[in-house]
Enzyme design. Structure first.
Site, PDB file in Angstrom:
ATOM      1  N   HIS A 125      -3.302  -2.888  -0.373  1.00 33.11           N
ATOM      2  CA  HIS A 125      -2.386  -3.113  -1.492  1.00 33.11           C
ATOM      3  C   HIS A 125      -1.035  -3.492  -0.888  1.00 33.11           C
ATOM      4  CE1 HIS A 125       0.191  -1.878  -4.915  1.00 33.11           C
ATOM      5  NE2 HIS A 125      -0.887  -1.932  -5.666  1.00 33.11           N
ATOM      6  N   ASP A 202      -3.903   5.554   2.518  1.00 29.87           N
ATOM      7  CA  ASP A 202      -3.467   5.262   1.151  1.00 29.87           C
ATOM      8  C   ASP A 202      -4.588   5.732   0.231  1.00 29.87           C
ATOM      9  OD1 ASP A 202      -3.237   4.116  -1.343  1.00 29.87           O
ATOM     10  OD2 ASP A 202      -2.725   2.123  -0.615  1.00 29.87           O
ATOM     11  N   GLN A 205      -6.463   5.136  -4.824  1.00 32.63           N
ATOM     12  CA  GLN A 205      -7.675   4.914  -5.622  1.00 32.63           C
ATOM     13  C   GLN A 205      -8.766   5.941  -5.351  1.00 32.63           C
ATOM     14  OE1 GLN A 205      -8.129   2.837  -8.060  1.00 32.63           O
ATOM     15  NE2 GLN A 205      -6.164   1.823  -7.836  1.00 32.63           N
ATOM     16  N   LYS A 228      -3.141   8.127 -11.388  1.00 32.32           N
ATOM     17  CA  LYS A 228      -4.499   7.589 -11.246  1.00 32.32           C
ATOM     18  C   LYS A 228      -5.535   8.713 -11.336  1.00 32.32           C
ATOM     19  CE  LYS A 228      -2.852   3.664  -8.842  1.00 32.32           C
ATOM     20  NZ  LYS A 228      -2.959   2.275  -9.248  1.00 32.32           N
ATOM     21  N   CYS A 366      -2.136  -6.956  -6.666  1.00 35.51           N
ATOM     22  CA  CYS A 366      -1.234  -6.584  -5.552  1.00 35.51           C
ATOM     23  C   CYS A 366      -1.951  -6.631  -4.211  1.00 35.51           C
ATOM     24  CB  CYS A 366      -0.587  -5.216  -5.761  1.00 35.51           C
ATOM     25  SG  CYS A 366       0.468  -5.136  -7.200  1.00 35.51           S
TER      26      CYS A 366
HETATM   27  N1  PMP Z   1      -2.439   1.567  -3.104  1.00 34.04           N
HETATM   28  C1  PMP Z   1      -3.458   1.270  -3.898  1.00 34.04           C
HETATM   29  C2  PMP Z   1      -4.809   1.081  -3.295  1.00 34.04           C
HETATM   30  C3  PMP Z   1      -3.272   1.169  -5.276  1.00 34.04           C
HETATM   31  O1  PMP Z   1      -4.301   0.877  -6.073  1.00 34.04           O
HETATM   32  C4  PMP Z   1      -1.981   1.378  -5.815  1.00 34.04           C
HETATM   33  C5  PMP Z   1      -1.725   1.268  -7.311  1.00 34.04           C
HETATM   34  N2  PMP Z   1      -2.268   0.124  -7.893  1.00 34.04           N
HETATM   35  C6  PMP Z   1      -0.962   1.696  -4.938  1.00 34.04           C
HETATM   36  C7  PMP Z   1      -1.217   1.784  -3.595  1.00 34.04           C
HETATM   37  C8  PMP Z   1       0.443   1.940  -5.421  1.00 34.04           C
HETATM   38  O2  PMP Z   1       0.472   3.045  -6.242  1.00 34.04           O
HETATM   39  P1  PMP Z   1       1.779   3.358  -7.117  1.00 34.04           P
HETATM   40  O3  PMP Z   1       2.089   2.088  -7.867  1.00 34.04           O
HETATM   41  O4  PMP Z   1       1.374   4.468  -8.013  1.00 34.04           O
HETATM   42  O5  PMP Z   1       2.865   3.704  -6.166  1.00 34.04           O
END
Ligand code: PMP
Length: 408
Positions: A125, A202, A205, A228, A366
Site C-alpha cells: 500500500h 503492515d 488487512q 478495519k 493505493c
Molecule cells: N496498508 C494496507 C494494506 C491497507 O489496506 C491500508 C488501508 N487501506 C493501509 C495500509 C492504511 O491504513 P489507514 O488508512 O487506516 O492508515
C-alpha cells in the site's frame, strides 16, 4: 474448516446494513476499505460522550479517572489481541499509516545511514512505500522491492537474494488489500533477522481475518487500524518491541510525551506515553475495545472459515461473467475478490453497481506500483466481512450481468 456463526443474528448487530441505497437494500462489499460497526461499538462511543467524556491522564476528577481507566483498559485489550509481552509496547496511533510513519521517522532517522538498504514488496500500500522513500531520500538509503508472480505471491527466492548485510529494515504487508494475498511473514521475519535487519509488518488487512501473535511472529513492529476490525476510524496501534521503542527518539513533541520541560531542555516520558503526544482519540480508543470483544466472541477462526466460504462461492460464481479476470489468485488469501472485465472500465463497473445498491471499491487501491505490475490501471474489488451472505454475492453477479448488458 467450518464455523458455527448465526449470520442472520450477526447482521442484526450492524444497523447500517438496513440502509436503502438507490432504492435497494445496501450490499456492502467494501470491507477492505473499512468495515461497518456493530451496535455495541456505537453504544460505547455514545456512552463515553454521554457519561464520562474527559481528557485523560492529567485530571484527578472522577470523569478524568474514569476516561483514563477505560483508555488504558483498551491498551490492555489490544495487548491481549496481539499477544504482546508488555502493555507499554502498544502505542496508540491514528492508524496503520501513522504507525508506519512513526517507525520510518523515529527508528529510521536514528538508526539508518547512507548506503543502508530497506526492503519492501511490490504489493505494498502507498502507506508502506512513501514513508520509506522519504526516509531513503533524506538519508541516502537504497529501497529494494521484492517481486511477485502472476498469482500475486511474493517470490521468496528473490527476497533471499535481496537480503545482504546492508539490509537494515524490511517492511512488508501481512495481507494485500488489493489482491488478498496472505504473505508468509514468519519466514520473512526470520530471514530478515538472520542478516540483522529489523522488520515492520503492515497488518491493516490481516487483523480482522487472522489471529496475530507478535511474540510468535517475532516481528519488531506491527501496525494496524481498528476501523478495519469493526472498530472506529481515526485510531490504530503500533506494536513495537520494548527495547526498540525505548531506544527510539520521540516522533512528535507536545503534551503528555514529556517528563519535564524547561526552555533549556526537555526530558521525555516513559513508554508508551513518549509516543503519544497530545490528546488522542479517546472515545475511539475506548470503543475499540468493544470491537475486539465482538470479534473474539465470534472467534476469528469462525470468521475466517465463513469468509473463506464466501470467497470460494464468489470465485466460482464470477466464472460465469465472460471476460472477467481475477487479479490475485494466491493459494493463501483472505476474502478479497479483485477483478477486471475486458473492455469495461473499473469505474463504470463501480458506478453501475452502486446504482443497484452494491458498494465495491474501484481504482488502484493505493497500490499503483502493483497495478503497474499487472499492466492495469485499477480493479473492481469486492471484499467480504462476517455479515455478508451468498445471497448478496448472487446480487453482485446479477449486477455484473447487467453491467455487461449495458456496456459489454
Ligand atoms: N496498508 C494496507 C494494506 C491497507 O489496506 C491500508 C488501508 N487501506 C493501509 C495500509 C492504511 O491504513 P489507514 O488508512 O487506516 O492508515
Amino acid at each position: 474448516m467450518s464455523h458455527n456463526l448465526n449470520i442472520a443474528s450477526i447482521r442484526n448487530d450492524f444497523p447500517i446494513l438496513n440502509e436503502v441505497v438507490n432504492g435497494k437494500q445496501l450490499v456492502y462489499f467494501d470491507n477492505a476499505a473499512t468495515t461497518q460497526k456493530p451496535r455495541l461499538v456505537l453504544d460505547a462511543l455514545a456512552g463515553y460522550y454521554e457519561h464520562y467524556n474527559a481528557n485523560i491522564h492529567r485530571g484527578i476528577h472522577h470523569l478524568a479517572e474514569k476516561a483514563t481507566s477505560a483508555f488504558e483498559q483498551s491498551r490492555k485489550r489490544l495487548q491481549a489481541f496481539l499477544n504482546a509481552e508488555h502493555s507499554e509496547e502498544i502505542i496508540f496511533t491514528y492508524g496503520t499509516t501513522d504507525g508506519i510513519n512513526l517507525v520510518a521517522s523515529a527508528y529510521g532517522r536514528k538508526f539508518l545511514k547512507e548506503g543502508d538498504e530497506v526492503i519492501i514488496s511490490t504489493m505494498e500500500h502507498h502507506s508502506n512505500i512513501v514513508p520509506w522513500q522519504m526516509l531513503c531520500e533524506e538519508k541516502g538509503c537504497i529501497l529494494k522491492v521484492i517481486p511477485i508472480n502472476d498469482e500475486g505471491e511474493l517470490l521468496m527466492d528473490e527476497y533471499e537474494k535481496l537480503l545482504t548485510e546492508r539490509t537494515k529494515f524490511v517492511s512488508v504487508v501481512h495481507v494485500s488489500n488489493a489482491l488478498g494475498t496472505i504473505n508468509p511473514i514468519k519466514e520473512i521475519i526470520a530471514k530478515a533477522h538472520a542478516v540483522g535487519a529489523k522488520v515492520l509488518i503492515d497488518g491493516a488487512q490481516a487483523s480482522s481475518h487472522i489471529q496475530i501473535n507478535v511474540q510468535d511472529l517475532d516481528c519488531d513492529f506491527y501496525s494496524l487500524s481498528l476501523h478495519k476490525i469493526y472498530g472506529p476510524t481515526g485510531m490504530g496501534i503500533l506494536y513495537g518491541k520494548r527495547d526498540l521503542l525505548n531506544a527510539m527518539p520521540p516522533y512528535r513533541g507536545g503534551g503528555e510525551m514529556i517528563k519535564e520541560v524547561t526552555f533549556a531542555k526537555t526530558t521525555y516520558n516513559e513508554l508508551p506515553y513518549k509516543f503519544e503526544a497530545g490528546t488522542p482519540n479517546i472515545a475511539d480508543v475506548v470503543a475499540a475495545k468493544f470491537a475486539l470483544d465482538y470479534v473474539d466472541a465470534l472467534g476469528k477462526p469462525n470468521i475466517a472459515a465463513y469468509e473463506n466460504e464466501l470467497l470460494a462461492y464468489a470465485t466460482e460464481a464470477v466464472k460465469e461473467i465472460e471476460g472477467l479476470r481475477i487479479i490475485g489468485q494466491a493459494k493463501e488469501k483472505v476474502s478479497v475478490l479483485s477483478f477486471v472485465i475486458d473492455g469495461i472500465h473499473h469505474q463504470d463497473i463501480g458506478v453501475l453497481l452502486d446504482q443497484q445498491g452494491i458498494a465495491v471499491r474501484t481504482g488502484h487501491h493505493c497500490t499503483q506500483p502493483l497495478m503497474n505490475r499487472f499492466n492495469i490501471t485499477g480493479t473492481s474489488r469486492a471484499s467480504f466481512a462476517v455479515y455478508n451472505t451468498t445471497e448478496e454475492i448472487d446480487k453482485l453477479i446479477q449486477g455484473l450481468h447487467k453491467v455487461k448488458r449495458m456496456l459489454g
